[in-house]
Scaffold this motif. Structure first.
Motif, PDB file in Angstrom:
ATOM      1  N   GLN A 267       9.320   2.253   3.463  1.00  0.00           N
ATOM      2  CA  GLN A 267      10.131   2.831   3.020  1.00  0.00           C
ATOM      3  C   GLN A 267       9.481   4.061   2.417  1.00  0.00           C
ATOM      4  N   ALA A 268      10.309   5.308   2.842  1.00  0.00           N
ATOM      5  CA  ALA A 268       9.830   6.435   2.219  1.00  0.00           C
ATOM      6  C   ALA A 268      10.552   6.756   0.899  1.00  0.00           C
ATOM      7  N   SER A 269       9.779   7.636   0.134  1.00  0.00           N
ATOM      8  CA  SER A 269      10.383   7.608  -1.271  1.00  0.00           C
ATOM      9  C   SER A 269      10.184   9.037  -1.755  1.00  0.00           C
ATOM     10  N   THR A 270      10.986   9.727  -2.242  1.00  0.00           N
ATOM     11  CA  THR A 270      10.706  10.776  -3.102  1.00  0.00           C
ATOM     12  C   THR A 270      11.296  10.773  -4.402  1.00  0.00           C
TER      13      THR A 270
ATOM     14  N   VAL B 128       0.875  -1.373  -0.174  1.00  0.00           N
ATOM     15  CA  VAL B 128      -0.072   0.034  -0.132  1.00  0.00           C
ATOM     16  C   VAL B 128       0.843   1.260  -0.050  1.00  0.00           C
ATOM     17  N   TRP B 129       0.374   2.320  -0.623  1.00  0.00           N
ATOM     18  CA  TRP B 129       1.084   3.587  -0.818  1.00  0.00           C
ATOM     19  C   TRP B 129       0.330   4.371   0.255  1.00  0.00           C
ATOM     20  N   ARG B 130       1.205   5.323   1.115  1.00  0.00           N
ATOM     21  CA  ARG B 130       0.531   6.181   1.974  1.00  0.00           C
ATOM     22  C   ARG B 130       1.126   7.421   2.012  1.00  0.00           C
ATOM     23  N   GLU B 131       0.449   8.386   2.739  1.00  0.00           N
ATOM     24  CA  GLU B 131       1.049   9.664   2.608  1.00  0.00           C
ATOM     25  C   GLU B 131       2.605   9.787   3.804  1.00  0.00           C
ATOM     26  N   GLY B 132       3.237  10.480   3.024  1.00  0.00           N
ATOM     27  CA  GLY B 132       4.656  10.508   3.790  1.00  0.00           C
ATOM     28  C   GLY B 132       4.649  11.477   5.088  1.00  0.00           C
ATOM     29  N   GLU B 133       5.579  11.615   5.702  1.00  0.00           N
ATOM     30  CA  GLU B 133       5.813  12.633   6.849  1.00  0.00           C
ATOM     31  C   GLU B 133       6.323  13.950   6.241  1.00  0.00           C
ATOM     32  N   THR B 134       7.328  14.052   5.132  1.00  0.00           N
ATOM     33  CA  THR B 134       7.752  15.083   4.218  1.00  0.00           C
ATOM     34  C   THR B 134       6.861  15.607   3.265  1.00  0.00           C
TER      35      THR B 134
ATOM     36  N   ALA C 193       5.266  16.275  -0.218  1.00  0.00           N
ATOM     37  CA  ALA C 193       5.367  15.488  -1.514  1.00  0.00           C
ATOM     38  C   ALA C 193       6.257  13.959  -1.410  1.00  0.00           C
ATOM     39  N   SER C 194       6.630  13.534  -0.106  1.00  0.00           N
ATOM     40  CA  SER C 194       7.150  12.303  -0.108  1.00  0.00           C
ATOM     41  C   SER C 194       5.718  11.143  -0.044  1.00  0.00           C
ATOM     42  N   VAL C 195       6.254  10.013  -0.387  1.00  0.00           N
ATOM     43  CA  VAL C 195       5.150   9.050  -0.347  1.00  0.00           C
ATOM     44  C   VAL C 195       5.823   7.666   0.431  1.00  0.00           C
ATOM     45  N   VAL C 196       5.164   6.926   1.290  1.00  0.00           N
ATOM     46  CA  VAL C 196       5.532   5.699   1.753  1.00  0.00           C
ATOM     47  C   VAL C 196       5.125   4.698   1.216  1.00  0.00           C
TER      48      VAL C 196
END
Length: 671
Positions: free
Chosen positions: A342-345, A310-316, A318-321
């Motif tokens: 894993q967070a990803s930009t 699943v993709w979810r909103e990140g803490e920073t 425009a980042s996604v987790v």
């Protein structure tokens, strides 16, 4: 809609390029996500197999009691105020009960709550205690298993009675607190930490519903494991967060933290990504690190043996987790769930970069295509406008050719495209119209010249016939009317021939007229005074300027034009009607207006009144001179000789018609 707007609308079709590119970038972003998800699932599977292979302390069953760490000191009083931070994660016990477990350095705390509106009270030492409301507590450690009966006949402190044989080192009694209210009863107690139990059994008996009074639900105790967390730290990939969950979702261990390496997108790039590119992502709240239990669909699927991402909103910004949940253990015997995040930009940055490149390229192509189409439409519109203006100026109102065509060739006839073909077609058309117009203009003089001779022959023949009959014999009475009709027809035909000849001579006379300096106001005043005796009972109003109006013109032609206008007006004005003659100075000359009372002009005839051989008068009765429609034609010739124009229109109130004669100063001849 003109051509430029139409071609601009056509240029908007190039917007299909950025739309197609946007769809391509979205598909690319989806493929990037799928590739990253597959890679993370593979990493999570590897970590899960490593945990099993190294013999990590994993749950042996899918059911257990989870013990939460007590963040604040707990006072054993039977009330749930101290348990408020832990209440959201209470564990169900029976159909209407719940249990909370917590521990600190002082021991293991137990808080059980039963919802019931009926009460059956008894102390644990009473003979009927097993038939009253009570709680059975089972403590297991290794092969040792002891059961305690928790009951109370009134709210307050109680002592739990041991149901089994005493065991050295284990307490015979357990002290706790029993509280009640209208919604049910609550039990709170503390177990010494020295007991070190590994299984806990709980059974609630409600006297109102019945059942087995000694039945318990025994489960192992689950806690957050520091040793398992250290094991995860060795196995987890870099820049990831890994958590081991029991099958119901309780967090047993976790390690690592989410870090978004690399450059961070700006706020505009983040806005573009979330608005145009990002697929739907889950909210980050259910994935918070502080929650002791995660109740998520992905955890449920992994518990059934199916990996899930699943993709979810990140803490920073425009980042996604990306989170991957995989089962731990062999198929059919799932011992827990491994959750790897894993967070990803990288995905937003790549997608934004591709989209911005596409947008810039598409915008440039759109500008170039729009500019080319706009230039082409402008050039095409200008060429068509020149062709239209040339067609409008090529022929004057009297049918003569003028303007560009009169000075040579029609414009754009040398072009090799369709507009050139159209211009050449117009040129051939105007050549034919010019020839036909010249033929019609000279037709009257030709007819008058050609008809003079046969008309003279017919007239002389009639005279000779009449003289011969008078000399030889009298003309029979029945033949005299025919002879009279023949003479009348010859006379009318002669009048027509003379009128046509007069029109030709008049055109030449008007063209040869010489100009002089006169006061146009006095010319119009003199004409008005001369007309008054001729209009009978009609009234004539003359409106003239208060100062002289000098003008270089041909006064005889102007007077002749006014005569024609008056003759035309008298034909339509009632016997007791009115006429109004006016003179108004203009910047470039003057305007003479003659209005008369009478019927309005037909709309279809207002532009043709000043053409040759056009008349609105009724057909002449026998004996009257025919109306050839040359009077207003002469008015137009006079106006054109003075560089002006003649026009006619209905009055605003509909009471009559007004004829206007616009005049300008004639050019002065050089000596």
């Amino acid at each position: 809609m003109n051509l430029r707007r139409k071609l601009l609308l056509v240029a908007l079709c190039t917007l299909a390029l950025p739309v197609a590119g946007w769809l391509y970038v979205r598909q690319m972003e989806t493929l990037l996500r799928e590739g990253q998800a597959q890679a993370l699932v593979a990493s999570a599977r590897a970590v899960a197999r490593s945990l099993v292979a190294t013999g990590a302390a994993l749950p042996q069953s899918s059911r257990g009691w989870y013990v939460q760490p007590a963040a604040d000191p707990i006072t054993v009083d039977g009330y749930g105020d101290d348990w408020a931070p832990l209440t959201p994660w209470s564990q169900p016990l029976g159909p209407r009960g719940s249990v909370l477990l917590a521990e600190d350095a002082g021991g293991l705390y137990l808080y059980v709550q039963q919802r019931s509106t009926q009460r059956s009270r008894a102390d644990a030492d009473d003979a009927g205690a097993l038939r009253a409301d009570h709680l059975v507590l089972e403590l297991d450690r290794g092969d040792t298993r002891l059961r305690y009966l928790l009951a109370s006949a009134a709210p307050g402190p109680f002592d739990a009675r041991l149901l089994d044989a005493p065991v050295p080192g284990w307490p015979d009694r357990l002290a706790g607190q029993w509280q009640e209210d209208g919604g049910g009863w609550r039990v709170e107690l503390r177990l010494p930490g020295a007991l070190a139990i590994d299984r806990l059994g709980l059974g609630i008996y409600d006297a109102s519903t019945g059942g087995d009074p000694l039945a318990v639900d025994a489960r192992p105790l689950w806690r957050y494991s520091a040793s398992l967390s250290q094991e995860l730290a060795r196995l987890a990939p870099e820049d990831t967060r890994v958590r081991v969950l029991a099958a119901p979702g309780w967090v047993l261990a976790q390690s690592g933290r989410l870090q978004s390496g690399g450059p961070q997108p700006g706020w505009f790039a983040a806005l573009i990504y979330r608005a145009l590119l990002a697929n739907r992502v889950e909210d980050a709240a259910p994935w918070t690190q502080d929650a002791p239990r995660l109740d998520l669909p992905e955890i449920a699927r992994a518990r059934e043996g199916r990996p899930s991402t699943v993709w979810r909103e990140g803490e920073t910004r425009a980042s996604v987790v990306l989170a991957a949940a995989v089962p731990i253990g062999a198929p059919g015997h799932v011992r827990g769930v491994l959750l790897l995040e894993q967070a990803s930009t990288t995905v937003p940055l790549l997608a934004n970069r591709a989209l911005l490149t596409l947008l810039l390229t598409s915008f440039g192509v759109l500008l170039v295509a729009g500019g080319i189409l706009l230039w082409f439409a402008t050039r095409l519109s200008l060429r068509l406008g020149r062709l239209r203006d040339a067609a409008e100026r090529a022929q004057l109102a009297d049918g003569r050719l003028d303007g560009l065509f009169a000075r040579g060739r029609f414009p754009m006839t040398a072009a090799e495209d369709e507009i050139g073909d159209l211009a050449r077609s117009f040129e051939r058309l105007f050549e034919a119209i010019g020839g036909y117009t010249d033929y019609l203009r000279t037709l009257a003089s030709k007819l008058s010249h050609e008809l003079n001779t046969p008309l003279a022959i017919v007239k002389s023949s009639l005279d000779n016939l009449e003289h011969a009959l008078e000399a030889n014999a009298a003309l029979p009475p029945e033949a005299q009317p025919y002879l009279a009709r023949a003479r009348d027809g010859v006379a009318r035909l002669g009048t027509l021939v003379r009128a046509m000849s007069e029109a030709s001579r008049m055109e030449r006379a008007i063209a040869a007229a010489e100009a002089e300096d006169v006061d146009l106001r006095e010319v119009v005043r003199g004409c008005a005074e001369a007309y008054r005796p001729l209009i009978g009972a009609r009234t004539l109003a003359c409106e003239l300027p208060g100062v002289p109006l000098p003008m270089h013109c041909a006064p005889e032609l102007i007077a002749q034009a006014l005569d024609k206008l008056l003759d035309n007006a008298l034909s339509f004005t009632p016997a007791d009607g009115w006429l109004r003659l006016g003179l108004v100075p203009r910047d470039d000359g003057a305007e003479i207006t003659l209005a008369n009372q009478g019927p309005p002009l037909p709309a279809a005839m207002q532009g043709r009144l000043f053409d040759s051989l056009v008349s609105l008068r009724d057909k002449a009765t026998p004996g009257d001179a025919p109306h050839l429609g040359l009077g207003l034609y002469v008015v137009r010739l006079v106006a054109e000789r003075h560089g002006g124009s003649a026009s006619a229109g209905n009055l605003d109130d509909g009471s009559g018609v007004a004829f206007s004669l616009r005049l300008r100063n004639m050019p002065r001849q050089r000596l």
